[in-house]
Design an enzyme around this catalytic site. Structure first.
Site, mmCIF file in Angstrom:
data_model
loop_
_atom_site.group_PDB
_atom_site.id
_atom_site.type_symbol
_atom_site.label_atom_id
_atom_site.label_comp_id
_atom_site.label_asym_id
_atom_site.label_seq_id
_atom_site.Cartn_x
_atom_site.Cartn_y
_atom_site.Cartn_z
ATOM 1 N N ASP A 143 32.691 -13.482 -32.803
ATOM 2 C CA ASP A 143 31.461 -13.908 -32.149
ATOM 3 C C ASP A 143 31.590 -14.375 -30.499
ATOM 4 O O ASP A 143 30.776 -14.903 -29.668
ATOM 5 C CB ASP A 143 30.521 -14.981 -32.851
ATOM 6 C CG ASP A 143 30.167 -14.462 -34.262
ATOM 7 O OD1 ASP A 143 30.671 -13.650 -35.024
ATOM 8 O OD2 ASP A 143 29.641 -15.297 -35.307
ATOM 9 N N ASP B 122 27.704 -11.045 -34.895
ATOM 10 C CA ASP B 122 26.337 -11.791 -34.943
ATOM 11 C C ASP B 122 26.053 -10.832 -34.948
ATOM 12 O O ASP B 122 25.115 -10.637 -34.021
ATOM 13 C CB ASP B 122 26.497 -13.348 -34.591
ATOM 14 C CG ASP B 122 25.357 -14.521 -36.337
ATOM 15 O OD1 ASP B 122 26.271 -14.235 -36.942
ATOM 16 O OD2 ASP B 122 25.039 -14.682 -35.869
ATOM 17 N N HIS C 35 22.040 -10.817 -36.707
ATOM 18 C CA HIS C 35 20.475 -10.619 -37.652
ATOM 19 C C HIS C 35 18.923 -9.627 -37.351
ATOM 20 O O HIS C 35 18.955 -9.794 -35.927
ATOM 21 C CB HIS C 35 19.914 -11.924 -37.321
ATOM 22 C CG HIS C 35 21.009 -12.481 -37.364
ATOM 23 N ND1 HIS C 35 21.534 -13.433 -38.413
ATOM 24 C CD2 HIS C 35 22.120 -13.426 -36.181
ATOM 25 C CE1 HIS C 35 22.637 -14.140 -37.879
ATOM 26 N NE2 HIS C 35 22.200 -14.859 -37.074
ATOM 27 N N HIS D 213 14.722 -13.632 -38.891
ATOM 28 C CA HIS D 213 16.072 -14.022 -39.737
ATOM 29 C C HIS D 213 15.553 -15.200 -40.658
ATOM 30 O O HIS D 213 15.311 -15.640 -39.703
ATOM 31 C CB HIS D 213 17.844 -13.601 -39.132
ATOM 32 C CG HIS D 213 18.058 -14.239 -40.150
ATOM 33 N ND1 HIS D 213 18.534 -15.418 -40.305
ATOM 34 C CD2 HIS D 213 18.866 -13.296 -40.970
ATOM 35 C CE1 HIS D 213 19.257 -15.071 -40.949
ATOM 36 N NE2 HIS D 213 19.650 -13.547 -41.334
ATOM 37 N N HIS E 238 19.049 -15.551 -32.006
ATOM 38 C CA HIS E 238 19.350 -15.346 -30.922
ATOM 39 C C HIS E 238 20.194 -13.554 -32.318
ATOM 40 O O HIS E 238 19.932 -13.474 -33.267
ATOM 41 C CB HIS E 238 20.818 -15.980 -31.456
ATOM 42 C CG HIS E 238 21.434 -16.146 -32.981
ATOM 43 N ND1 HIS E 238 20.844 -17.222 -33.479
ATOM 44 C CD2 HIS E 238 22.390 -16.436 -33.766
ATOM 45 C CE1 HIS E 238 21.440 -17.155 -34.919
ATOM 46 N NE2 HIS E 238 22.475 -16.666 -34.805
ATOM 47 N N LYS F 126 28.311 -9.591 -38.951
ATOM 48 C CA LYS F 126 27.083 -10.178 -40.480
ATOM 49 C C LYS F 126 26.282 -11.264 -40.034
ATOM 50 O O LYS F 126 26.065 -10.872 -39.021
ATOM 51 C CB LYS F 126 29.044 -11.510 -40.870
ATOM 52 C CG LYS F 126 29.205 -11.881 -39.730
ATOM 53 C CD LYS F 126 30.054 -12.749 -39.518
ATOM 54 C CE LYS F 126 30.446 -14.031 -38.240
ATOM 55 N NZ LYS F 126 29.213 -14.836 -38.200
ATOM 56 N N CYS G 107 30.719 -20.666 -36.715
ATOM 57 C CA CYS G 107 31.589 -19.469 -37.444
ATOM 58 C C CYS G 107 33.088 -19.350 -37.671
ATOM 59 O O CYS G 107 33.668 -18.720 -38.547
ATOM 60 C CB CYS G 107 31.019 -18.085 -36.869
ATOM 61 S SG CYS G 107 29.011 -17.566 -37.092
HETATM 62 C C1 VGL Z 1 26.676 -18.817 -35.218
HETATM 63 C C2 VGL Z 1 25.839 -20.493 -35.463
HETATM 64 C C3 VGL Z 1 24.452 -19.321 -35.728
HETATM 65 C C4 VGL Z 1 28.870 -18.975 -34.365
HETATM 66 C C5 VGL Z 1 26.672 -17.369 -35.704
HETATM 67 O O1 VGL Z 1 29.230 -17.664 -34.026
HETATM 68 O O2 VGL Z 1 29.122 -19.579 -34.440
HETATM 69 N N1 VGL Z 1 26.364 -19.910 -34.810
HETATM 70 N N2 VGL Z 1 25.372 -17.929 -35.927
HETATM 71 ZN ZN ZN Z 2 23.886 -16.269 -36.330
#
Ligand code: VGL
Ligand code: ZN
Length: 197
Positions: free
Chosen positions: A9, A47, A49, A53, A81, A106, A151
């Site tokens: 990410d 990431d 979404h 979401h 986000h 994801k 993550c």
């Molecule tokens: C993440 C919070 C929400 C991450 C992703 O990449 O750690 N944290 N979505």
């Molecule tokens: Zn996320």
């Protein structure tokens, strides 16, 4: 031994100026690019979404960083986000995306968040990454990226549970560190047999 670098990410929304900015998130990009040369395979996660979401506070008229009970368990509610197709969801523009063999997305399921690169937050719905790694003969993983305590942590613990040999290169990760989450993540990863380097 086939060793993959799993880059978690490294997206604009997790870098300074982004919607869910991680302090120093951009500082790790150059080091990740350099590290890519040392691996047999490079895999990026993204990431990804849909708008509205279920992990977004705005979807529930709730405060960002509050908790909610989902059918699969407790869930942190985040600022909006990494919405599909936006600049926030794009990789940091310095990241060597062209070096990646695979980009796995994801968090696209509207009803379930997915911190881990292997399973959604219900801990049962697979992303398909395990099959990709096994069919390529990849046994050993080094994880880097954002965020250490979410993550990266969930991906590392799932990988170790699945039997991969897992190292997290902590120097190439940055954390959200919210409500003790970084210390809990370090403990959980060590408990799962992840090497913290
Ligand atoms: C993440 C919070 C929400 C991450 C992703 O990449 O750690 N944290 N979505
Ligand atoms: Zn996320």
């Amino acid at each position: 031994m086939t060793h993959a670098l799993l880059v978690i990410d490294v997206q604009n929304d997790f870098c300074p100026g982004g919607a869910l900015a991680v302090a120093g998130g951009d500082e790790i990009v150059a080091g990740i690019n350099t590290a890519m040369a040392d691996f047999d395979a490079v895999i990026l996660t993204q990431d990804w979404h849909p708008a509205g979401h279920s992990s977004f506070a705005s979807t529930h008229d709730a405060a960002p960083m509050s908790m909610i009970q989902m059918p699969y368990g407790p869930q942190v509610l985040w600022p909006d986000h990494c919405i599909q197709g936006t600049q926030g969801a794009a990789f940091h523009n310095q990241l060597h995306v062209d070096r990646a063999d695979l980009i796995i997305r994801k968090g696209y399921n509207p009803a379930i968040d997915s911190y881990s690169a292997f399973f959604e937050n219900d801990k049962t719905t697979p992303t398909g990454l395990e099959g990709y790694l096994r069919t390529r003969g990849i046994t050993t993983l080094t994880l880097v990226g954002l965020a250490t305590d979410f993550c990266v942590n969930y991906s590392a613990v799932d990988a170790a549970k699945l039997g991969f040999d897992v190292t997290v290169n902590m120097a190439l990760c940055r954390a959200i560190d919210f409500d003790g989450s970084l210390d809990a993540a370090k403990d959980g990863m060590a408990q799962a047999g992840v090497t913290l380097a």
